[in-house]
Motif scaffolding. Structure first.
Motif, PDB file in Angstrom:
ATOM      1  N   GLN A  64       0.833  -1.196   0.000  1.00  0.00           N
ATOM      2  CA  GLN A  64       0.000   0.000   0.000  1.00  0.00           C
ATOM      3  C   GLN A  64       0.868   1.246   0.000  1.00  0.00           C
ATOM      4  N   GLY A  65       0.359   2.291  -0.624  1.00  0.00           N
ATOM      5  CA  GLY A  65       0.983   3.603  -0.499  1.00  0.00           C
ATOM      6  C   GLY A  65       0.521   4.277   0.773  1.00  0.00           C
ATOM      7  N   LEU A  66       1.421   5.011   1.436  1.00  0.00           N
ATOM      8  CA  LEU A  66       1.071   5.682   2.690  1.00  0.00           C
ATOM      9  C   LEU A  66       1.639   7.095   2.702  1.00  0.00           C
ATOM     10  N   ASP A 102       4.430   5.927  -6.521  1.00  0.00           N
ATOM     11  CA  ASP A 102       4.165   5.129  -7.706  1.00  0.00           C
ATOM     12  C   ASP A 102       2.675   5.065  -8.020  1.00  0.00           C
ATOM     13  N   LEU A 103       1.843   4.815  -6.990  1.00  0.00           N
ATOM     14  CA  LEU A 103       0.412   4.681  -7.217  1.00  0.00           C
ATOM     15  C   LEU A 103      -0.218   5.992  -7.654  1.00  0.00           C
ATOM     16  N   LEU A 104       0.278   7.118  -7.100  1.00  0.00           N
ATOM     17  CA  LEU A 104      -0.272   8.425  -7.463  1.00  0.00           C
ATOM     18  C   LEU A 104       0.441   9.030  -8.657  1.00  0.00           C
ATOM     19  N   ASP A 105       1.524   8.373  -9.111  1.00  0.00           N
ATOM     20  CA  ASP A 105       2.291   8.859 -10.260  1.00  0.00           C
ATOM     21  C   ASP A 105       2.797  10.281 -10.013  1.00  0.00           C
ATOM     22  N   LEU A 106       3.470  10.444  -8.834  1.00  0.00           N
ATOM     23  CA  LEU A 106       3.986  11.758  -8.448  1.00  0.00           C
ATOM     24  C   LEU A 106       5.500  11.704  -8.383  1.00  0.00           C
ATOM     25  N   SER A 107       6.137  12.785  -8.775  1.00  0.00           N
ATOM     26  CA  SER A 107       7.588  12.871  -8.734  1.00  0.00           C
ATOM     27  C   SER A 107       8.061  13.303  -7.353  1.00  0.00           C
ATOM     28  N   ASP A 108       9.365  13.205  -7.112  1.00  0.00           N
ATOM     29  CA  ASP A 108       9.938  13.641  -5.838  1.00  0.00           C
ATOM     30  C   ASP A 108       9.712  15.136  -5.609  1.00  0.00           C
ATOM     31  N   GLU A 109       9.642  15.915  -6.699  1.00  0.00           N
ATOM     32  CA  GLU A 109       9.452  17.351  -6.542  1.00  0.00           C
ATOM     33  C   GLU A 109       8.068  17.689  -6.005  1.00  0.00           C
ATOM     34  N   VAL A 110       7.086  16.844  -6.320  1.00  0.00           N
ATOM     35  CA  VAL A 110       5.720  17.111  -5.876  1.00  0.00           C
ATOM     36  C   VAL A 110       5.469  16.505  -4.498  1.00  0.00           C
ATOM     37  N   LEU A 111       5.809  15.214  -4.334  1.00  0.00           N
ATOM     38  CA  LEU A 111       5.566  14.515  -3.073  1.00  0.00           C
ATOM     39  C   LEU A 111       6.892  14.230  -2.393  1.00  0.00           C
ATOM     40  N   HIS A 112       7.108  14.957  -1.311  1.00  0.00           N
ATOM     41  CA  HIS A 112       8.317  14.750  -0.517  1.00  0.00           C
ATOM     42  C   HIS A 112       8.016  15.188   0.897  1.00  0.00           C
ATOM     43  N   GLU A 138      -8.061   2.504  -4.265  1.00  0.00           N
ATOM     44  CA  GLU A 138      -8.847   2.660  -3.046  1.00  0.00           C
ATOM     45  C   GLU A 138      -8.070   3.556  -2.090  1.00  0.00           C
ATOM     46  N   THR A 139      -8.735   4.593  -1.588  1.00  0.00           N
ATOM     47  CA  THR A 139      -8.102   5.541  -0.666  1.00  0.00           C
ATOM     48  C   THR A 139      -8.799   5.457   0.679  1.00  0.00           C
ATOM     49  N   GLN A 140      -8.018   5.349   1.761  1.00  0.00           N
ATOM     50  CA  GLN A 140      -8.523   5.362   3.126  1.00  0.00           C
ATOM     51  C   GLN A 140      -7.922   6.565   3.837  1.00  0.00           C
ATOM     52  N   CYS A 182      -3.163   8.814   5.130  1.00  0.00           N
ATOM     53  CA  CYS A 182      -3.801   8.387   3.883  1.00  0.00           C
ATOM     54  C   CYS A 182      -3.130   7.120   3.390  1.00  0.00           C
ATOM     55  N   THR A 183      -3.927   6.103   3.081  1.00  0.00           N
ATOM     56  CA  THR A 183      -3.386   4.885   2.479  1.00  0.00           C
ATOM     57  C   THR A 183      -4.028   4.691   1.117  1.00  0.00           C
ATOM     58  N   TYR A 184      -3.224   4.128   0.175  1.00  0.00           N
ATOM     59  CA  TYR A 184      -3.684   3.938  -1.195  1.00  0.00           C
ATOM     60  C   TYR A 184      -3.420   2.472  -1.584  1.00  0.00           C
ATOM     61  N   THR A 185      -4.459   1.826  -2.094  1.00  0.00           N
ATOM     62  CA  THR A 185      -4.362   0.419  -2.472  1.00  0.00           C
ATOM     63  C   THR A 185      -4.796   0.259  -3.921  1.00  0.00           C
ATOM     64  N   ASP A 186      -3.971  -0.467  -4.693  1.00  0.00           N
ATOM     65  CA  ASP A 186      -4.299  -0.738  -6.093  1.00  0.00           C
ATOM     66  C   ASP A 186      -5.262  -1.924  -6.149  1.00  0.00           C
TER      67      ASP A 186
END
Length: 855
Positions: free
Chosen positions: A192-194, A212-222, A274-276, A287-291
């Motif tokens: 899961q993404g967290l 990876d799941l949100l397709d975000l780069s290091d510049e956006v999500l850090h 799926e987002t929790q 926030c958790t993300y599940t494919d």
């Protein structure tokens, strides 16, 4: 002059008595002593307080005397180091030696720099964190800080050091670091993404899976990124368009949800996420993300499969049903209805039960197996059709269906008509136990029957005789008249053997021309001998094979239970040994097993085992016998001859091990090795010297000889024209068309073919016309008797044939000068024998040729 001091008055107007001077001095001395005692008490109290502080804070101090390079410890130091409880002054090197061996040099360097005044530390001291080794082996970690003390001239006179035991601190730091690493590893290992957001709406923790799941780069999500900016970035890409309205509203306006929320959305690339969202008590958010893409695809596939299942259920060509645990069928497809005779696939609403077995116990066995194993595989039974009562065979497979708690609720199964299969199995079973050519029991049924007869004789008394039979001269009939005639002969012999026995006796064909007979009953050797004579007489009568009479004999070996063996295997083995003795006795006879017979067979078997081991370990060698031209004595090449130096028995004659190798089939491996080794050796010979390698008839019967020749030539680099294959006339006697074809293909490669031991076979002249050999080698028996008229005539005839057919003629076995002169006069072109050179290892053989050339 001493200044006067005021005199104290006891009262005004009266003069006090003057004290003596020594009394005043004594008073002053007592006062001084009192002050000293008081200061000592204070000093002891300070030292006690200092010692208590050292004990409580787990630290200590020391003082290093620069001049003497000695060190004085406090109690705290002795406690930390676990040494020097008497606090004796120690040499500095002794003190340094108490540190861990891996840290000693670093500590020494720091102290040496401080004592030399080269320390970069403020105050001219030193500091370090190091490990020390206590006497009990415990390792402690200390933090040390030192400060220099200088005299009025600025010289460094001592260094004070404070040592703090930081072992627990170091351990805590290590545990904290390990915990952090474990947490990070756990985060990164999660499927899961967290993302964890703090109360200030900034990202505190996240893992790579979230990016990876949100397709975000290091510049956006850090870590430290504004989560509002992350949401805006996702919204601009249209990530929230498929989110539920209530979630989309929160995502677009910002802020944290008031409670735990979850939703699914389809991302623009088609993945389902799926987002929790879980608010934290501190004001943050997790926030958790599940494919869920694969799961949803699997669910869709499951729904499709269910539809397919229903279609297959009704349209399957075999019966499919669902039943209660007691066997009552609650659902069945059309095929099952037809199997039980219901036209149109209709069945009565009630009464169609799982009770169709002809044998009542089969129903109980079926349900018991189902209950025990949870499934039944290919349960073949005879059943009655519900309509008409016809008996058929069915094959049933069933399995238990359980609820979520694992409790059985019903079972499902398939039923197929197995009537034809059962008939085929019966036929296969008969074929598996009987010989297809003669209809007699085969080896498998023979062994089962023999074991059963021995068990009966052991139980009831009596004896069991085994007769191993082998036809004599059968191969000659097969080779002369062909395989169909040989098969016809075997059928006739099988019938005659069966006719020579009484009811209860058994005869089996074990394979080829081998038969075996079981004689159970009471009696003795006379009855067995009489049966053996009848068998020999019956088999020996001529057989008409399409107008041509053929006659074979039979050799028989006899072993009797329990005299000659206690088990079926032992009894059969000893009968086989007796058969070998019967063949050695002239064939067409019988022999009873005797204890001494096993020794000869065991010796032969041991030699075969040793031969296999020697082939694997390289125990064989090649010796080379030279061949010379008679015209000028020039060497033409060498014949490669196998030699076996047995590790126990020494040198074994080829006449002993070559027949054994051919009989056991080992000649194929041995011949392939000899071929490769001879080519490898010959490639280094000078000029165009050839190497001759003998090829057995067995090698021609096996496939792969031509490939073996090609591999040997390719691996060695030897030109094909320098390889000569020697075959005997026995090679040509077997399936001659195939052999002649193989010889032509070898000849087309450039390989030379020689006919060895000419004159000892049966039909040499006809084969000379069918295949143009490069060479004929006259057998040594004719050379030995060359002075006799018959032998001389044969030699002359062979030489004449060779001249007319353009073949070289080699005389083998030349051992005397007289023989050499005679074969020269007869017209032979090449000569080989002990007179000119014995078989020798390659190096010695080449030396022999070199010596003759020099001479």
């Amino acid at each position: 002059m001493t200044a006067s001091r005021p005199v104290p008055h006891s009262d005004r107007g009266a003069a006090a008595p003057v004290r003596p001077a020594h009394e005043a001095e004594a008073t002053e001395h007592r006062r001084t002593e009192a002050h000293l005692v008081e200061w000592e008490a204070r000093l002891r109290a300070i030292e006690a307080a200092h010692a208590m502080a050292e004990h409580i804070a787990a630290f200590g101090h020391w003082r290093i005397d620069v001049a003497t390079r000695t060190i004085a410890w406090s109690d705290g130091i002795a406690r930390i180091f676990g040494r020097n409880q008497e606090r004796a002054t120690l040499p500095l090197d002794t003190h340094i030696g108490f540190y861990h061996p891996d840290d000693v040099e670093r500590v020494r360097s720091a102290m040496d720099e401080a004592l030399a005044g080269r320390s970069r530390t403020l105050g001219g001291g030193y500091e370090h964190r190091s490990r020390l080794l206590r006497p009990d082996g415990e390792v402690r970690v200390v933090a040390v800080h030192g400060l220099g003390e200088h005299d009025d001239a600025g010289r460094l006179v001592s260094v004070f050091g404070v040592c703090l035991d930081v072992t627990e601190l170091v351990h805590s730091e290590q545990r904290l670091r390990q915990t952090g690493e474990a947490m990070r590893a756990t985060l990164e290992a999660m499927d899961q993404g967290l993302v964890m957001i703090g109360p200030d709406d900034r990202v505190q923790v996240h893992n790579q899976r979230a990016r990876d799941l949100l397709d975000l780069s290091d510049e956006v999500l850090h870590e430290g990124a504004s989560f509002a900016a992350v949401r805006r970035h996702l919204a601009e890409r249209g990530e929230f368009r498929s989110a539920p309205p209530e979630a989309r509203e929160w995502l677009e306006r910002g802020g944290f949800p008031t409670g735990i929320q979850g939703y699914e959305r389809r991302r623009p690339d088609g993945t389902i996420l799926e987002t929790q969202l879980a608010p934290m008590a501190s004001g943050g958010l997790v926030c958790t993300y599940t494919d869920l893409t694969e799961r949803r695809q699997g669910e869709a596939a499951l729904r499709s499969a269910e539809a397919d299942y229903q279609s297959l259920f009704q349209n399957a060509v075999i019966g499919v049903y669902r039943a209660r645990l007691d066997g009552g069928i609650v659902q069945a497809n059309r095929a099952l209805a037809r199997l039980h005779g219901y036209g149109g696939g209709l069945m009565p609403a009630e009464g169609f039960n799982h009770d169709w077995y002809v044998e009542p116990d089969r129903h109980t066995a079926f349900l018991k197996c189902l209950e025990t194993e949870g499934h039944v595989e290919d349960f073949v039974s005879e059943v009655r059709r519900h309509v008409g009562g016809e008996r058929i065979w069915v094959a049933e497979t069933a399995w238990v269906v359980r609820d979520a708690e694992g409790k059985p609720v019903w079972f499902e199964g398939t039923v197929a008509d197995a009537t034809e299969r059962k008939r085929a199995q019966a036929l296969i079973e008969h074929m598996a136990r009987h010989d297809a050519l003669t209809g007699l029991p085969n080896r498998r049924l023979f062994q089962e029957t023999l074991s059963r007869e021995i068990d009966g004789a052991r139980r009831d008394g009596g004896w069991v005789a085994v007769l191993c039979c082998d036809l004599d001269r059968f191969k000659a009939v097969n080779d002369t008249f062909g395989h169909p005639a040989g098969d016809a002969l075997l059928r006739v012999v099988a019938s005659r053997l069966r006719g020579a026995l009484r009811e209860g006796d058994g005869v089996a064909r074990l394979g080829g021309d081998e038969f075996a007979i079981i004689l159970p009953g009471r009696g003795g050797a006379r009855r067995i001998a009489a049966v053996a004579r009848r068998l020999i007489q019956a088999a020996g009568r001529p057989v008409d094979l399409g107008g041509r009479a053929a006659t074979v004999g039979v050799s028989i070996g006899v072993a009797v239970w329990p005299k000659h063996g206690d088990s079926a295997d032992t009894l059969f083995k000893n009968a086989d040994i007796a058969l070998y003795r019967a063949k050695d006795s002239g064939r067409n006879t019988f022999r009873f097993y005797e204890s001494g017979m096993a020794l000869a067979v065991a010796t032969r078997n041991l030699l075969e085992i040793d031969m296999r081991a020697s082939i694997r370990s390289g125990g064989f060698a090649l010796h080379y016998q030279p061949i010379f031209a008679l015209a000028d004595g020039a060497p033409q090449g060498f014949e490669a001859l196998l030699r076996w130096d047995h590790p126990v028995h020494g040198s074994i004659s080829p006449g002993a091990f070559i027949p054994l190798a051919e009989e056991s089939g080992l000649i194929t491996q041995l011949g392939a090795w000899a071929l490769h080794e001879a080519c490898r050796e010959a490639v280094s010979w000078p000029g165009d010297l050839r190497v001759a390698v003998n090829v057995s008839a067995v090698q021609f019967r096996k496939t792969g000889l031509e490939h073996s020749v090609m591999r040997a030539l390719a691996a060695s680099g030897l030109p094909a024209g320098r390889l000569e294959l020697e075959i005997t006339e026995s090679v040509l006697m077997q399936d001659s068309d195939a052999v002649i074809g193989s010889l032509h293909r070898l000849r087309a490669m450039g390989v030379r073919i020689a006919l060895d031991d000419f004159g000892t076979g049966y039909s040499s002249l006809s084969y000379l016309c069918r295949f143009p050999f490069d060479k004929i080698k006259i057998d040594r028996s004719f050379i030995r008797d060359i002075d006799e008229p018959v032998a001389a005539a044969v030699v002359r005839a062979v030489v004449g044939l060779g001249e007319r057919l353009g073949m070289a003629i080699t005389a083998e076995g030349v051992e005397t000068e007289e023989q050499l002169e005679r074969v020269r006069r007869k017209g032979c072109t090449e000569v080989q024998g002990f007179l000119l050179g014995r078989p020798q290892p390659a190096a010695q053989a080449m030396a022999l040729v070199a010596g003759r050339a020099a001479a």
